[in-house]
Design a protein around this motif. Structure first.
Motif, PDB file in Angstrom:
ATOM      1  N   LEU A 199      -1.464  16.179  -0.510  1.00  0.00           N
ATOM      2  CA  LEU A 199      -0.349  16.845   0.167  1.00  0.00           C
ATOM      3  C   LEU A 199       0.891  16.729  -0.729  1.00  0.00           C
ATOM      4  O   LEU A 199       1.279  15.634  -1.103  1.00  0.00           O
ATOM      5  N   GLY A 200       1.484  17.861  -1.080  1.00  0.00           N
ATOM      6  CA  GLY A 200       2.642  17.825  -1.976  1.00  0.00           C
ATOM      7  C   GLY A 200       2.248  17.809  -3.441  1.00  0.00           C
ATOM      8  O   GLY A 200       3.102  17.553  -4.295  1.00  0.00           O
ATOM      9  N   GLY A 201       0.988  18.087  -3.750  1.00  0.00           N
ATOM     10  CA  GLY A 201       0.564  18.183  -5.147  1.00  0.00           C
ATOM     11  C   GLY A 201       1.386  19.239  -5.877  1.00  0.00           C
ATOM     12  O   GLY A 201       1.654  20.308  -5.320  1.00  0.00           O
ATOM     13  N   GLY A 202       1.815  18.928  -7.107  1.00  0.00           N
ATOM     14  CA  GLY A 202       2.671  19.832  -7.866  1.00  0.00           C
ATOM     15  C   GLY A 202       4.145  19.533  -7.702  1.00  0.00           C
ATOM     16  O   GLY A 202       4.973  20.008  -8.480  1.00  0.00           O
ATOM     17  N   LYS A 203       4.475  18.747  -6.692  1.00  0.00           N
ATOM     18  CA  LYS A 203       5.884  18.400  -6.462  1.00  0.00           C
ATOM     19  C   LYS A 203       6.212  17.064  -7.121  1.00  0.00           C
ATOM     20  O   LYS A 203       5.332  16.257  -7.435  1.00  0.00           O
ATOM     21  N   VAL A 204       7.509  16.820  -7.279  1.00  0.00           N
ATOM     22  CA  VAL A 204       8.011  15.495  -7.645  1.00  0.00           C
ATOM     23  C   VAL A 204       8.253  14.734  -6.348  1.00  0.00           C
ATOM     24  O   VAL A 204       8.758  15.285  -5.369  1.00  0.00           O
ATOM     25  N   ASN A 205       7.859  13.458  -6.341  1.00  0.00           N
ATOM     26  CA  ASN A 205       8.038  12.624  -5.154  1.00  0.00           C
ATOM     27  C   ASN A 205       8.096  11.175  -5.600  1.00  0.00           C
ATOM     28  O   ASN A 205       8.051  10.895  -6.810  1.00  0.00           O
ATOM     29  N   GLY A 206       8.157  10.239  -4.672  1.00  0.00           N
ATOM     30  CA  GLY A 206       7.914   8.850  -4.996  1.00  0.00           C
ATOM     31  C   GLY A 206       6.426   8.589  -4.905  1.00  0.00           C
ATOM     32  O   GLY A 206       5.689   9.356  -4.272  1.00  0.00           O
ATOM     33  N   PRO A 207       5.939   7.505  -5.536  1.00  0.00           N
ATOM     34  CA  PRO A 207       4.543   7.136  -5.321  1.00  0.00           C
ATOM     35  C   PRO A 207       4.314   6.789  -3.861  1.00  0.00           C
ATOM     36  O   PRO A 207       5.225   6.320  -3.165  1.00  0.00           O
ATOM     37  N   GLY A 208       3.101   7.003  -3.404  1.00  0.00           N
ATOM     38  CA  GLY A 208       2.783   6.723  -2.000  1.00  0.00           C
ATOM     39  C   GLY A 208       1.570   7.515  -1.605  1.00  0.00           C
ATOM     40  O   GLY A 208       1.009   8.265  -2.400  1.00  0.00           O
ATOM     41  N   GLY A 209       1.151   7.327  -0.366  1.00  0.00           N
ATOM     42  CA  GLY A 209      -0.005   8.062   0.122  1.00  0.00           C
ATOM     43  C   GLY A 209      -0.421   7.553   1.484  1.00  0.00           C
ATOM     44  O   GLY A 209       0.298   6.764   2.109  1.00  0.00           O
ATOM     45  N   LYS A 210      -1.582   7.991   1.891  1.00  0.00           N
ATOM     46  CA  LYS A 210      -2.022   7.699   3.257  1.00  0.00           C
ATOM     47  C   LYS A 210      -2.473   6.247   3.411  1.00  0.00           C
ATOM     48  O   LYS A 210      -3.056   5.657   2.500  1.00  0.00           O
ATOM     49  N   VAL A 211      -2.207   5.717   4.593  1.00  0.00           N
ATOM     50  CA  VAL A 211      -2.600   4.350   4.930  1.00  0.00           C
ATOM     51  C   VAL A 211      -4.101   4.334   5.219  1.00  0.00           C
ATOM     52  O   VAL A 211      -4.610   5.164   5.977  1.00  0.00           O
ATOM     53  N   ASP A 212      -4.813   3.382   4.614  1.00  0.00           N
ATOM     54  CA  ASP A 212      -6.245   3.224   4.862  1.00  0.00           C
ATOM     55  C   ASP A 212      -6.475   2.481   6.176  1.00  0.00           C
ATOM     56  O   ASP A 212      -5.610   1.707   6.619  1.00  0.00           O
ATOM     57  N   PRO A 213      -7.654   2.652   6.789  1.00  0.00           N
ATOM     58  CA  PRO A 213      -7.948   1.918   8.031  1.00  0.00           C
ATOM     59  C   PRO A 213      -7.813   0.406   7.815  1.00  0.00           C
ATOM     60  O   PRO A 213      -8.282  -0.127   6.803  1.00  0.00           O
ATOM     61  N   GLY A 214      -7.159  -0.275   8.752  1.00  0.00           N
ATOM     62  CA  GLY A 214      -7.009  -1.726   8.687  1.00  0.00           C
ATOM     63  C   GLY A 214      -5.932  -2.218   7.739  1.00  0.00           C
ATOM     64  O   GLY A 214      -5.741  -3.425   7.580  1.00  0.00           O
ATOM     65  N   GLU A 215      -5.218  -1.293   7.139  1.00  0.00           N
ATOM     66  CA  GLU A 215      -4.207  -1.646   6.150  1.00  0.00           C
ATOM     67  C   GLU A 215      -2.820  -1.579   6.788  1.00  0.00           C
ATOM     68  O   GLU A 215      -2.546  -0.691   7.588  1.00  0.00           O
TER      69      GLU A 215
END
Ligand SMILES: Nc1ncnc2c1[nH]c(=O)n2[C@H]1C[C@H](O)[C@@H](COP(=O)(O)OP(=O)(O)OP(=O)(O)O)O1
Length: 168
Positions: free
Chosen positions: A35-51
């Motif tokens: 999601l947001g591929g090609g854009k500039v952003n901060g590092p980050g991403g989806k939370v894994d189960p149990g995390e």
């Protein structure tokens, strides 16, 4: 905002964003995919189960840039609702503590920029509204409605203290 009952809002996904600050510089990424591929952003991403969101923030910085972040300060909370039904609850951190040298990975290219020259024109449409608050160390919670990449509406509230950890 009118059509959404935010008090009952339940996200499809949970995610994080991390902004590493070093003096007058900020570490961003050119995001290669997701999601947001090609854009500039901060590092980050989806939370894994149990995390926890903090564990996710640390893992994503390692996976996307090869760095070890610590002393994360949780400052922002975003509730992104897309008109197609997708939604993502995102927790925003900043830190000035990291180890290692940011490197390109299959997910991202590191991009150091001066904080007075952040390339907002290459970022999500909302970022210029709240990233200055992160730089200033101000806590906030914000609700956003998007249609694809287009921001339709938003509501941002400054907080006296950082938003609490997620309960969902
Ligand atoms: N509007 C807006 N502004 C700024 N940042 C974001 C948004 N919407 C978003 O979703 N985001 C952020 C929140 C997350 O950091 C990413 C989305 O997560 P994604 O990169 O797709 O998750 P990963 O787990 O890294 O990727 P996959 O492995 O699921 O492909 O964007």
């Amino acid at each position: 905002m009118a059509d959404i009952d935010w008090s009952r809002w339940t996200p499809v996904d949970r995610a994080t964003l991390v902004f590493v600050l070093s003096g007058d510089d900020i570490l961003l990424i050119e995001k290669k995919r997701g999601l947001g591929g090609g854009k500039v952003n901060g590092p980050g991403g989806k939370v894994d189960p149990g995390e926890s969101v903090e564990q996710c923030a640390i893992r994503e910085c390692k996976e996307e840039l090869g760095i070890d972040v610590s002393e994360l300060e949780q400052l922002g909370e975003h509730r992104f609702q897309f008109v197609d039904g997708y939604s993502i609850h995102c927790w925003v951190f900043r830190t000035s503590k990291w180890g290692g040298e940011p490197v390109e990975t299959d997910e991202a290219v590191p991009l150091w920029r001066r904080t007075d020259a952040i390339p907002y024109e290459r970022m999500w449409e909302d970022d210029h509204i709240w990233l200055p608050l992160i730089l200033e160390g101000k806590a906030f919670t914000a609700d956003w409605i998007f249609e694809d990449d287009t921001m339709l509406d938003h509501r941002l509230t400054l907080l006296a203290q950082a938003p609490g950890a997620p309960t969902e």
